[in-house]
Every structure is written in structure tokens, then in C-alpha cells.
Design a protein around this motif. Structure first.
Motif, short mmCIF file in Angstrom:
data_model
loop_
_atom_site.label_atom_id
_atom_site.label_comp_id
_atom_site.label_asym_id
_atom_site.label_seq_id
_atom_site.Cartn_x
_atom_site.Cartn_y
_atom_site.Cartn_z
N VAL A 115 -4.26 -62.19 -15.46
CA VAL A 115 -4.37 -61.37 -14.71
C VAL A 115 -5.79 -60.10 -14.40
N TYR A 116 -6.15 -59.88 -13.22
CA TYR A 116 -6.86 -59.22 -13.75
C TYR A 116 -6.30 -57.94 -13.12
N ILE A 117 -6.71 -56.38 -13.60
CA ILE A 117 -6.32 -55.62 -12.49
C ILE A 117 -7.31 -54.94 -11.93
N ALA A 118 -7.87 -54.32 -11.50
CA ALA A 118 -8.45 -53.04 -11.03
C ALA A 118 -8.35 -51.57 -10.37
N SER A 119 -7.93 -52.13 -8.83
CA SER A 119 -7.12 -50.69 -8.34
C SER A 119 -6.05 -50.14 -8.78
N ALA A 120 -5.02 -50.63 -9.87
CA ALA A 120 -4.00 -49.82 -10.57
C ALA A 120 -4.13 -49.08 -11.73
N ALA A 121 -5.79 -49.98 -12.37
CA ALA A 121 -6.36 -49.22 -13.50
C ALA A 121 -7.26 -47.89 -12.79
N ALA A 138 -6.92 -62.07 -9.37
CA ALA A 138 -6.95 -60.97 -9.69
C ALA A 138 -6.71 -60.67 -7.81
N GLY A 139 -7.28 -59.90 -7.49
CA GLY A 139 -6.75 -59.33 -5.87
C GLY A 139 -6.00 -58.66 -5.89
N SER A 140 -5.47 -56.71 -6.16
CA SER A 140 -4.45 -56.67 -5.67
C SER A 140 -3.15 -56.65 -7.30
#
Lengths: 499, 244, 146, 414
Positions: A399-405, A379-381
Motif C-alpha cells: 500500500v501507499y500511505i501519504a496522509s498518515a505519514a 492507496a487512498g487513506s
């Protein structure tokens, strides 16, 4: 007197403006003002954070947000950011706090890694015509599997979680983001066959329908943690650290603890929700093991337990310890990961890039024959599907996405999450702002993003002549560095382009 | 139903316990010898009697059962407990009642470091820990709700009732100290007040609970005044930041 | 029949529905001209009530037994028996505003004559619904009203 | 089934439509002494003014009678009702199974000397009245209108377009006395005066000699044409001939059925129940006539239109762009009512409240969302259940959130 120089300037094309006032009503930062007597519209540029809500809502596209042309005398050393930050600190004596991810121009290794493609030999695969597998199972894998004489599996499999694509939504708590934002992510995860993560904020009752795609987080403050909560999650994640603020805890200010957040976190309205950096019961790998196994015991070994750490200098050794502590999943969160609030100095200066940490951890776990005991989530961008493909080739299971989501749901990266005034209804608990985010619309947008990335991943896999994501995992032969030093290439475990 | 723990691995012991609770409401475990996670995640109106010394994380995440330990307990008993009751007829190790959100713990004697840290309350769910003896350092650290009552019975003459960095970061709940504590030990985030009638009612109720469990006389405990420790703010760090 | 329903939980008080309604009922059909130059000034047929905390668009319910039609003294206000749309014929309206006084939703707008939602006359999607940025307005088949 | 409707006004035409909705086969006959397709009677003042031409008068589309297969007997008056048929002035008999009496009202002619047979005296109720008046009045004619009610003032406004010298004489202390209070009435008469119409109140015309109208106080007003508009009386002559019961008007049940089960009545000739004050009286109002016509028609044809639970006074009218709305009780007789008045320039708002319920209101030049107030009166909505000050501004926002949701979100869908 205000020493600060406005960062942005708003240009209003008066010929196009119909004075509908939408910009006035939509700006929570009170940038746009309507004169009560004349109806003329003005702007308080100093309040503008460049969230672009006004430019997006304006029906005649009248507005433009520009970087303020009035600048301090140029200096590569004393940039306007640093000057403004000093002004703020001189005024308040406070620790600088900001939201979202590290904006500093550190190297982005994804942009210095190139992917391979097949030509003539080992031909590429056309994903439109051939089956392509991006389904991913996460959870510890047994060292070997045995079958009985009837061909039935004899080995007792550790709990596995099936993902239709190697992308999940990273932890964002209810409190740091709005319920509508969480709902959108949950619904998108359900639609796409993947998971979302509650963060350390409990699971709101309106998210119960999505519990089968929830990762429930346990952090030092234990907010919202109960027997039901643990039972509901598909995966339980212990949060040790976060890429945006390694070594720092979470702190949700009391003003964001409204009735709903209070209920979900199980704390009174208006109280600060403090999650200190250390779990005060974990001071060793042995202590971590105790927490991992208490969670496994509490849920009868039915679900994988994950441990999330920030990518720091000795991540590889820590990860090895985590694998030995009995975790089924290790999450590595790089220093460009997002946050709802972090001290600026921490966010901008602590931690290491996910690319390097991931490569190092994968290498270390392999060398210690621990790699199959854990799934590795990076994770992490992750900004696009190529980043995902490169991450998996560097050793990640998913992977983890957050900002993109969040960007898919309207976030314009204005980095004001910590103010609670998010004009897009994401990082806020103000009901007037939260309702701007309609989960019916935003869940679809988030799902569209996942669907699109999944397609792109298949395209890239096909180009490499690979028809399953499993064949890409840790397959660093598919990667080449460009413009990297030998040291960087060595850490990444890849060759330079042309080699 | 009686289970004998002996040298069983905790996984097997807990398996046996789950099986027992499928049929019985009351279970006794004998010869406990450091097994961890006993009653971890147990939910329902069960009774558990433990003889011996259970290991770490006794009754963690527990929701409802009544547990009695005839002996000492190790670290993190009642960790993140939701409701129910734990009675320890001896001392507890470090971090008992960590992030406890409901229910009651009665500890006859002393507790180690970090007792009751991160305790939280929500609406009617108000956790309480009653400590008969003294506490180690960091008692009630980051406490956000609930009640800790510390009696200091059998306190050595020159010892203090609680260790260093007492109630650091506390921003909710209340701690009642029998006989008080020197100011220097108290963190900046809290203040010491005299008890009012409502406080006395609460104290009295838990003292009754303590006396009935451990055979003490109420009078011997109420012979000293209690001091109340509460946080100065539920937002201790509200003004620490400047926004950019 | 299909009707416009407002969902206050998603209404964000942007009032773009008003802008786009006004444009749809202009001669030019150009949002800037409709608001800045066109004479007579076009009239938006719906309006948003409330503030940022609670707001919602009010528009004609196209009732099954429209009080406005029963109150109309000229025959300008009619409910189309086929489409169910209640339309005020601006050629025939004399501006007595009996319909304004009769509408229990306060959905008929008073001006020189009465103005009301015509569901954009058979457009697949009325302008307000089409342009609502948060789907606070929906255009769906409902039951009968009133 | 043979349906006969006497009267081609709001009630009659609405009933015809309602009958056809329920009975596709039966014959429908509409009898009217006027030779015109149904028209909006209040439009006659606009006709005089010239804003509505005669071809724009019809209330329904030109093909209405054909589309609904309605037989018209226009220009013939019904003289009698006897044993299942209507006798026309031609002697012809029109048989019916179900009959609707929707004969409306007749102008009331007060005892003024010099009226009878005088060609310079007009009433103002029908299109023919308006046509005749328009023909007679010249730019320099001196017109005196007897009666400052709705009809008289609308006549004055209409005539003002073609004539410079108009005087309204009203017996009461104010114009629109039947529907509005003194303060509101004075705003209206001031406005009329500003627009060139002379208003004399507290006086009446005693005699007319084709040159002067002699007032009660002895004053003489120059007058070439006298318009009598002091009010209307229900036209119940035919009903009398049918022997059905009559009180202030024709008595009906809630389904508009008279004492003769085959005969229905609707509109201005019927005695209505006023829900705002509980009285039974004539409410000669357009929406009332339409509603009653629909109910009558439906029940005549075996339909089940919900019964008439009562109606209330409701008027919206404009004079020289000044809109005046009134509803229910506007001038309470006793002090058991609370009144709230808000004024601003020409704007005048008056609310009459009793027992936490809005009983009536006056809105002068404040028409915005008036229907919400009407609904409060009709539904007897407890005002304490509303938020905000509704006398300042009224919106759905004043209702509870649940009620708002119902009203805007399709929650009132049955």
C-alpha cells in the motif's frame, strides 16, 4: 460585510497565558494578534483553520480550539459547510478548492471488515518468538520459472524491488509539499527499507542521496523529467490519475514556484505548473503501452514501470488494460486519497472507495490470468495497520500511505494545503514555514510510524496463524464483513461475519 | 557504423544501437521501417543518421545527440527531449516535441496535431521547433516555454498555417508565424504582436538553420512578415479558484 | 566541553527557549509563576534575535578566554576550570556591566546586575535545548572557542 | 624557576595565575605594600557605600594563593631592583629569575596649597584610602572632591551614601572629560545633581584651609574633607631603579617584556598601544591590566599566549543606576570623523566613525548588547558589511548569514 461565520473559536485561558507571543509568531493565518501598545493578545477567529499549531506550541497549554458555538439554524440539508461555500462562491465566482482528502461521510469499508484469528487448530504464531516475514517484492512476476541442471535460475526475471514492509510513501511532489517534508519521507523510507515517491515535481538535488529509494513520477506535464531523473528512480511511475481528483489534472500555482521548486521542475520562477488531466499523447491502451515502453527503453528495462490510476467505476477493465500495456505495477488510488489541492466538488463526489476498487481489480486480474504480471498497490487513506492488512487480504501487494505519514510529521488535517500557508511546514514553500519541519525529527517520526505498523502487521499475521505476508495476499478467507449488503460482500469477495 | 534495421523488432534494433555506440560516435541506420523508440534515452555527443521512416517516440528523453532523418517521422518524435537536435527531412506525425525542454527540431514539411505541447524552458535551456510547412490543431497547447517557428512554406492557398485551438492554455514561450493567422483561430490566453528586433534576431538564426539543412533560400522565407504569439499571463488560471 | 549551538535553519522564532530559560532561572521553577507572579522577575539568560524569516537564539559561548571574565572588576564572573562554564556570581556582581561591554557576542544580559547563561549548572540538558521544539538548539561537545 | 611579581592588583594576580598554568613547579612570590589579598580596586566606592563589605572585596577565592602555591609578601614595599633581586623596605632581598613589575599607578597630587600633611585630605585609589575616608566622613561633613573623572565620581557616589554634602570640582568643561564628550558628560552631571551631588565644572581648587576650598575663580566652597582624585600617574619608580626603558610608562614589547629580558611589566604602569587612535599611552583600565598580566605571566613561564596587539579605552560604570559606557574615540579632534548621535530621554548613544569603521562610542543608559559595538571597534569591521541601522539597535542579525552561522553554530570553533 463578511457573510461567513467563523468555523472555529479560540479560547484563551488568561490565567495560564504568559503572553510569550509564540502563538502570534507561529500562526501564518494571522489568527493571533498582539496589541502593539498593551501587549494583550487577541484572536481573529474567522481566520482560524484549526491547524492546532498554536495549541501545540503554547508552552502553558493556554489555548483551546473549539467548533464555533454560534451556528446557523440547524438543518440536515443546508449544513453550515454548504452555506459557507455558497457565501464564498457568491463572493468570488471561483471554483471551490481545498486540500487533503474527501471528508464526506461515505461508508468506510475498512471499518466494516473484520479480521480472522486462529484458535486451537492452525494455531496462532507468536511474532515475538517466531520469524515473521513482511518483506515484499514488487514488480512483474514470470508465469513460471525454470532452472538449469545446476539449479540456477534460467528464467530472466523482470526487475524486482524489495521492500522490507508492504508500505510505501505515496506521491507527494516537491512543490505540493516542502523539501524538508520530502527529505523526511525519503530518509524514513531509507531507514525502513521502503520507497518514497517524488510525485510529478522532479527530484531535488538534496534528495540524490535517497535516489535508491525513490519512485520517480512522470505525468502529463512532464515536470522535472529528464534522462537523469528516469535513471535515478528505483521505479518509474506514470501518473494517469489521482484518487482525490479523478479526471482532473494537477495545477501548482505560480506563487509556490520559488527558485528551488523552479529548479527541480525545470520551469521559470512564478509560472503556473499545469499538468492537465489527460496525457495528450495517451488516448488508448495502445498509447499507454507506447509510454510504458518508451520509459523502459530509456532505462534499458532496468526498472519496473508503474501506472497509477484513480479508482473509478470501471477500474477493473482499465487495470486489465494497463496490465496488458506492459506495466509492471498498477497503483489504484481510492477516492479518499489526499491531495495538495483539488476542486471540492471533484474531491467529494468523484471516484469510488479503494476497498471496492481493489477487490474488483484483483478479481478481474485473477480471472484473466494477469494478476502475476503486475504488482498491485493500493492507496487512498490507509489510516492504520489493520487497514493495511485488510488491503493486502483484498489483493494488494503493498500500500501507499501519504496522509498518515504527514500526520506523523505534524499535519493536523486542517485541509489548507492549497493555501500554501501550512503552519507545520509541510504543504508550503514559504521558507519561514518550511524550516519549522526539521527533517532530523520528522524523518524519525515517519520511520517510527512505519516501524510500529510493521510490528502490528506481524501481530495480526501471527494471530491469523500466518508467518508471511505472501500468504495473506488476496486471502479473503481472513476477512468477514459486518453490516454490509450482499452486493457489497460480493464485490469485496468476502463472507459476512458469522458465516 | 551502419546498422540495417529491416524488419528487426525495436528492442533488438535499440540493443544493436547501444552496442554500436559503445564503440562509435556516429551511427547510420538504414531501411528503418516504423521501429519505435530509436535513440530513446540516448545521452552523449552522438550522431545518428536514419534512412526510412522511424516509428513513434523517436529520440524520446534524448539528451545531446544529433539525429537526422531522411524521411518522415511518426508520432511523438523528440518527446521530453532534454537537449540535442533532430532534423526531419519530411513531415512529422502528431505531438512532435511533446514537453521538450531543450534542443532543436527542424522539420522540413508539415507536423500533425499537438506539436510542441507542454514545451518548457528553464534558464539557458530553451527548446525550439522549426516547422517548414503547416501544423495541425492544438499547436503549442499548454506551452510553458521555448520557441516554435512555423513557416507555412508550400501552404495550399485556402489552408491556414496552423489548425484549430491554436496555443490553448499557453502560458510561456513564444510562437512565430510567418504571415500570421486569423484571430479566430487564436486562443484567448495569447495575443499576437509584431516582431521587434530581438525577435527578428531569433527568427533569423533559426531560418539560417532551416535553410542550411533543407537547401532553401533565406530571402524566399523572409519575404513575409512574422507575427509573434505570446501568452497574456504566465498564470492563466490564477483567479479561477475560491479557497475553502 | 559541551556547548549550546544554535542552528538558524531550524529556528522558528517561537522564543520558547526564552520562556523556559526564564523558568529554569526562577525560584518556583513553574513557568506560569515565573512569568506572572514571581518577584523579582526572573531573567532569561538567552534571547532570540530576528523575525520569522531569519531568527536564532544567542547565548553565551563559554569562551576559552572569556572577555567578560577578564573585564570583571569584582571576581564575580568566573570560568570554572573543571567544567569550563562561565558563571556570574550574582552575590558578588555590582552591576558595572563591564562584562556586557566586553562580550563580543553581546551574550551577557544587562540588568541591575549582569545575567548570563550558566548552562543550567550541570543539568544534563539546559532548559532551552530541552524545550526547543525544532532542535534549533543543540547541546554538544565542541572544540575550543575564541 | 623563581618568579617574583611586584604588585597584587589585576595585572599581578592574573600573571600569577598564568604562570602557574604553565609552570607547575617554580616558586611564585607576590610582593605588595598593601596587607590585603588581591581585591577589585574599583570596588572601594562600593565599600564606602556599604554595598560590598570588606570580606567580599577579594577578587579571587580565599584559597587562591594556597591553591596556586603563591608565596605572599604583603604589607612590605619593594624599594629597589638590583642584580636579580628585589630589595624590600625591610632590607630583605627576594631573588628572581623572572620578575614582573605590576606596580600600577599612584595618585597625582596637584599643586593645591594646604595639602601637605593635612589629615583631612584624602586620595582615593586603595582600600586603605577608602577605610580612612569612611572613618573620617560624617553624615554632615562637607566633602569636596577634586576631579570629576571616573575615580572622583565613583568616590562621590560612594560617599553620598554616608554623607549629604558633596561637591565635585572638575577643571574641564564636563565631568568624565577623559572618556566622554560634552553632551554625554552633561547627562552624567545632571544625573548626579538630581541625586544630590553638586558638580562644578571649568574650575579647580586652589587652596584648602580645613573649612573652605578656594576655587580658581575665587569662589569658596565649604569643605571639611578634601578628596584628591584628579588622576593617576604610572608608578615607575622601581622600574627606574632597575634601569629599564621608560617612556610615558614602562616600555614593553608585545609579550610585555621590558628592555631587560628577565623583567616584564603589565598593567597601569605600562605604556600601551591604543588601536583606536594609534597612540602610545597609559590606559589604566582593568581588562587591559588583566590581559597584559596573563600575557606577561604566560611568557615568563615559557607559554605562548598570543601577543598584545594593542588595546583601547573601554569603560563601563554606573552612577546611581545610570550606566555609562565608552569605548575608543568618543570626542574626535578633527572633522575627518563622522559622528552619529541618538538620544531619547536620558538615553544617549554616540558613534564615531571613520573610513567605514566604528572608532568609538558612548552609550548612556543603553547597555544592551554593547559588546557587539566593542567588537566592531576592536575588529575594525567594515560597517558597510553589516545590514540594518546599527545605531538604532545592534544584534548578530546585522552580520551576514555566514558570519551569524559561525557565531552561533560553533563555526568559530578552532
Amino acid at each position: 460585510m463578511n457573510f461567513l461565520n467563523p468555523e472555529f473559536q479560540i479560547i484563551r485561558d488568561k490565567d495560564r497565558c504568559i503572553k510569550c507571543g509564540a502563538c502570534v509568531r507561529q500562526c501564518s493565518y494571522e489568527v493571533h494578534v498582539s496589541d502593539k501598545d498593551t501587549g494583550e493578545l487577541y484572536t481573529n477567529d474567522i481566520n482560524c483553520v484549526a491547524c492546532h499549531r498554536c495549541t501545540s506550541i503554547c508552552p502553558t497549554r493556554t489555548l483551546t480550539v473549539k467548533k464555533n458555538e454560534s451556528v446557523y439554524r440547524e438543518s440536515a440539508n443546508w449544513t453550515s459547510d454548504y452555506i459557507n461555500q455558497i457565501f464564498r462562491q457568491a463572493e468570488t465566482g471561483g471554483v471551490l478548492l481545498s486540500g487533503m482528502s474527501n471528508p464526506q461521510p461515505y461508508p468506510i469499508y475498512w471499518d466494516k471488515i473484520l479480521l480472522n484469528a486462529s484458535q486451537v487448530t492452525n494455531p496462532s504464531i507468536d511474532p515475538l518468538r517466531e520469524p515473521m516475514e513482511t518483506r515484499t517484492y514488487i514488480g512483474a512476476k514470470p508465469d513460471k520459472i525454470e532452472f538449469d541442471s545446476n539449479g540456477k535460475l534460467k528464467t530472466k526475471m523482470p526487475p524486482q524491488v524489495k521492500l522490507e514492509m508492504p508500505i510505501m510513501f505515496s506521491a507527494m511532489s516537491f512543490g505540493s509539499i516542502s523539501l524538508n517534508a520530502q527529505k523526511s519521507l525519503a530518509a524514513a523510507a531509507q531507514q525502513c527499507g521502503t520507497l518514497f515517491n517524488t510525485g510529478e515535481g522532479g527530484l531535488h538535488e538534496e534528495l540524490m542521496p535517497y535516489k535508491d529509494c525513490a519512485i520517480v513520477q512522470v505525468a502529463s506535464g512532464r515536470f522535472g523529467v529528464s534522462k537523469e531523473y528516469l535513471d535515478m528512480g528505483r521505479i518509474i511511475e506514470i501518473k494517469i490519475g489521482q484518487g482525490a481528483k479523478p479526471g482532473i489534472g494537477g495545477h501548482l500555482p505560480g506563487e509556490k514556484i520559488n527558485e528551488d521548486v523552479s529548479k527541480t521542475r525545470m520551469i521559470p520562477i512564478g509560472t503556473d505548473a499545469i499538468s492537465p488531466a489527460p496525457h495528450h499523447d495517451i488516448y488508448s491502451i495502445e498509447d499507454l503501452r507506447q509510454l510504458v515502453y518508451s520509459l523502459k527503453e530509456a532505462t534499458n528495462y532496468q526498472k519496473p514501470v508503474s501506472v497509477k490510476i484513480a479508482a473509478v467505476h470501471n477500474s477493473a477493465a482499465i487495470a486489465s488494460g494497463i496490465a496488458r500495456a506492459g506495466a509492471d505495477i498498477i497503483v489504484l488510488d481510492g477516492f479518499r486519497g489526499g491531495t495538495g489541492a483539488a476542486p471540492v466538488r471533484i474531491r467529494d463526489n468523484v471516484g469510488i472507495p479503494i476497498e471496492l476498487a481493489l477487490a474488483a481489480v484483483d478479481e478481474r486480474l485473477r480471472s484473466e490470468s494477469l494478476r502475476s504480471k503486475v504488482s498491485l498497490i493500493a492507496a487512498g487513506s490507509f489510516r492504520n495497520s489493520a487497514d493495511v492488512v485488510k488491503g493486502i487480504a483484498l489483493g494488494a501487494d503493498a500500500v501507499y500511505i501519504a496522509s498518515a505519514a504527514l500526520i506523523a510529521m505534524g499535519c493536523h488535517m486542517c485541509r489548507q494545503c492549497h493555501t500554501g500557508k501550512c503552519n507545520w511546514g509541510i504543504a508550503t514553500q514559504r521558507s519561514d514555514l518550511v524550516k519549522r519541519l526539521n527533517p532530523e525529527i520528522m524523518s524519525q517520526r515517519a520511520a517510527n510510524l512505519l516501524t510500529a505498523w510493521n510490528h502490528e502487521i506481524k501481530e495480526m499475521l501471527g494471530g491469523m496463524g500466518i508467518n508471511s505476508i505472501d500468504s495473506l495476499r488476496g486471502n479473503r478467507l481472513m476477512l468477514r464483513g459486518i453490516g454490509l449488503s450482499q452486493k457489497e460482500l460480493d464485490i469485496l469477495g468476502i463472507k459476512h461475519a458469522g458465516e | 557504423m551502419i546498422i540495417s534495421a529491416n524488419s528487426k523488432h525495436y528492442q533488438n534494433l535499440n540493443e544493436d544501437l547501444r552496442k554500436a555506440y559503445a564503440k562509435h560516435k556516429k551511427v547510420t541506420i538504414k531501411d528503418v521501417n516504423g521501429q519505435r523508440y530509436i535513440g530513446c534515452g540516448l545521452k552523449g555527443d552522438y550522431n545518428l543518421d536514419i534512412f526510412g521512416t522511424p516509428g513513434n517516440d523517436l529520440a524520446a528523453y534524448m539528451d545531446g545527440p544529433v539525429v537526422r532523418v531522411s524521411g518522415n517521422v511518426q508520432d511523438a518524435a523528440g518527446n521530453t527531449m532534454g537537449s540535442g537536435e533532430i532534423t526531419v527531412c519530411g513531415s512529422a506525425g502528431d505531438a512532435p516535441g511533446y514537453a521538450m525542454r531543450g534542443g532543436t527540431m527542424y522539420i522540413k514539411s508539415n507536423v500533425g496535431y499537438r506539436c510542441g505541447i507542454h514545451m518548457k524552458e528553464y534558464k539557458n535551456s530553451r527548446p525550439a521547433i522549426v516547422i517548414g510547412g503547416c501544423a495541425g490543431s492544438f499547436l503549442g497547447e499548454y506551452m510553458a516555454g521555448g520557441i516554435i517557428i512555423i513557416l507555412g512554406l508550400d501552404k495550399p492557398r485556402d489552408a491556414e498555417i496552423a489548425g484549430y485551438r491554436f496555443a490553448t492554455g499557453m502560458h510561456g514561450g513564444v510562437i512565430y508565424l510567418r504571415g500570421g493567422i486569423p484571430k479566430a483561430r487564436i486562443s484567448n490566453e495569447v495575443m499576437a504582436l509584431a516582431c521587434d528586433e530581438d525577435d527578428k534576431k531569433i527568427i533569423s538564426q533559426y531560418i539560417d538553420g532551416y535553410c542550411s539543412r533543407f537547401n532553401y533560400d533565406r530571402k524566399d522565407i523572409l519575404n513575409e512578415e512574422f507575427v509573434k504569439i505570446i501568452p497574456r499571463s504566465k498564470r492563466p488560471y490564477a483567479n479561477m479558484y475560491a479557497y475553502v | 566541553m559541551k556547548r549550546i549551538y544554535a542552528r538558524e535553519q531550524y529556528c522558528i522564532n517561537c522564543r520558547l527557549c526564552e520562556c523556559f530559560c526564564k523558568t529554569a532561572h526562577s525560584v518556583s521553577k513553574d513557568i506560569i509563576k515565573a512569568h506572572k507572579t514571581e518577584k523579582p522577575e526572573p531573567v532569561s539568560r538567552l534571547f532570540v534575535e530576528g523575525d520569522n524569516m531569519l531568527s536564532f537564539a544567542v547565548n553565551c559561548r563559554h569562551c576559552d578566554k572569556p572577555a567578560c571574565v577578564e573585564a570583571c572588576i569584582t571576581g564575580a564572573m568566573v570560568k570554572d576550570p573543571e567544567t569550563g562554564i562561565v558563571i556570574n556570581n550574582s552575590e558578588r556582581c555590582v552591576g558595572c556591566l563591564s562584562c556586557v561591554l566586553a562580550c563580543p557576542y553581546g551574550a551577557v544580559k544587562a540588568g541591575n546586575i549582569a545575567y548570563k547563561c550558566d548552562l543550567c549548572r550541570g543539568e544534563e540538558m539546559p532548559a532551552c535545548v530541552k524545550n526547543c521544539p525544532n532542535r534549533a538548539l543543540i547541546y554538544i561537545e565542541g572544540g575550543s572557542e575564541r | 624557576m623563581k618568579y617574583v611579581i611586584i604588585g597584587n592588583g589585576a595585572a599581578g594576580i592574573s600573571a600569577a595565575g598564568a604562570i602557574r598554568k604553565h609552570d607547575k613547579k617554580g616558586s611564585i612570590t607576590v610582593i605588595s605594600d598593601e596587607p590585603y589579598a588581591a581585591y577589585g580596586r574599583p570596588l572601594i566606592s562600593y565599600f564606602i557605600k556599604g554595598t560590598v563589605t570588606q570580606d567580599k572585596m577579594p577578587y579571587k577565592s580565599p584559597s587562591f594563593y594556597e591553591d596556586y602555591r603563591i608565596k605572599t609578601v604583603f604589607g612590605q614595599s619593594a624599594e629597589k631592583i638590583e642584580s636579580g633581586s628585589v630589595v624590600l623596605n625591610s632590607g630583605q632581598r627576594v631573588e628572581f629569575d623572572k620578575l614582573l613589575i605590576a606596580t600600577g599607578s599612584l595618585p597625582f597630587i596637584p599643586p593645591i596649597s594646604g595639602l601637605s600633611g593635612n589629615p583631612n585630605v584624602f586620595t582615593f585609589l586603595k582600600l586603605d584610602d577608602a577605610i580612612a575616608l569612611k572613618k573620617a566622613v560624617k553624615r554632615d561633613s562637607r566633602v569636596v572632591i577634586v576631579g570629576g573623572g571616573l575615580i572622583g565620581l565613583k568616590a562621590a557616589e560612594g560617599l553620598h551614601a554616608i554623607c549629604d554634602n558633596i561637591t565635585v570640582v572638575e577643571l574641564a568643561d564636563r565631568v568624565l572629560a577623559a572618556v566622554i564628550d560634552k553632551q554625554g558628560g552633561d547627562i552624567v552631571s545632571d544625573h548626579l545633581e538630581k541625586n544630590g551631588i553638586k558638580c562644578i565644572t571649568g574650575n579647580s581648587v586652589e587652596a584648602f584651609n580645613n573649612n573652605e576650598a578656594i576655587l580658581k575663580n575665587g569662589e569658596a566652597v565649604g569643605c571639611d574633607i578634601l578628596v584628591v582624585a584628579v588622576g593617576v600617574r604610572p608608578n615607575v619608580r622601581l622600574a627606574e631603579s632597575a634601569g629599564i626603558s621608560i617612556n610615558k610608562g614602562i616600555v614593553t614589547n608585545e609579550n610585555m617584556q621590558t628592555s631587560n629580558p628577565d623583567i616584564y611589566a603589565a598593567g597601569d604602569c605600562v605604556e600601551s598601544f591604543d588601536i583606536t587612535d594609534g597612540s602610545k599611552r597609559i590606559l589604566a583600565l582593568w581588562p587591559n591590566a588583566v590581559r597584559q598580566g596573563i600575557i606577561a605571566g604566560s611568557h615568563m613561564a615559557g607559554g605562548a599566549e598570543p601577543a598584545e596587539k594593542g588595546t583601547m579605552p573601554l569603560n563601563s560604570v554606573g552612577f546611581f543606576s545610570l550606566n555609562v559606557m565608552t569605548c575608543g574615540i568618543t570626542d574626535p579632534r578633527d572633522n575627518s570623523y563622522e559622528t552619529i548621535i541618538k538620544t531619547e530621554g536620558q538615553k544617549y548613544k554616540k558613534f564615531v566613525i571613520k573610513d567605514d569603521v566604528l572608532r568609538g562610542f558612548v552609550l548612556v543608559d543603553s547597555p544592551h548588547r554593547a559588546g557587539l559595538y566593542t567588537a566592531l571597534v576592536r575588529d575594525k569591521k567594515p560597517l558597510s558589511s553589516l545590514s540594518g541601522d546599527i545605531t538604532e539597535e545592534m544584534g548578530l542579525i546585522n552580520f551576514s548569514k555566514d558570519e551569524i552561522k559561525k557565531k552561533i553554530g560553533g563555526g568559530e570553533i578552532q
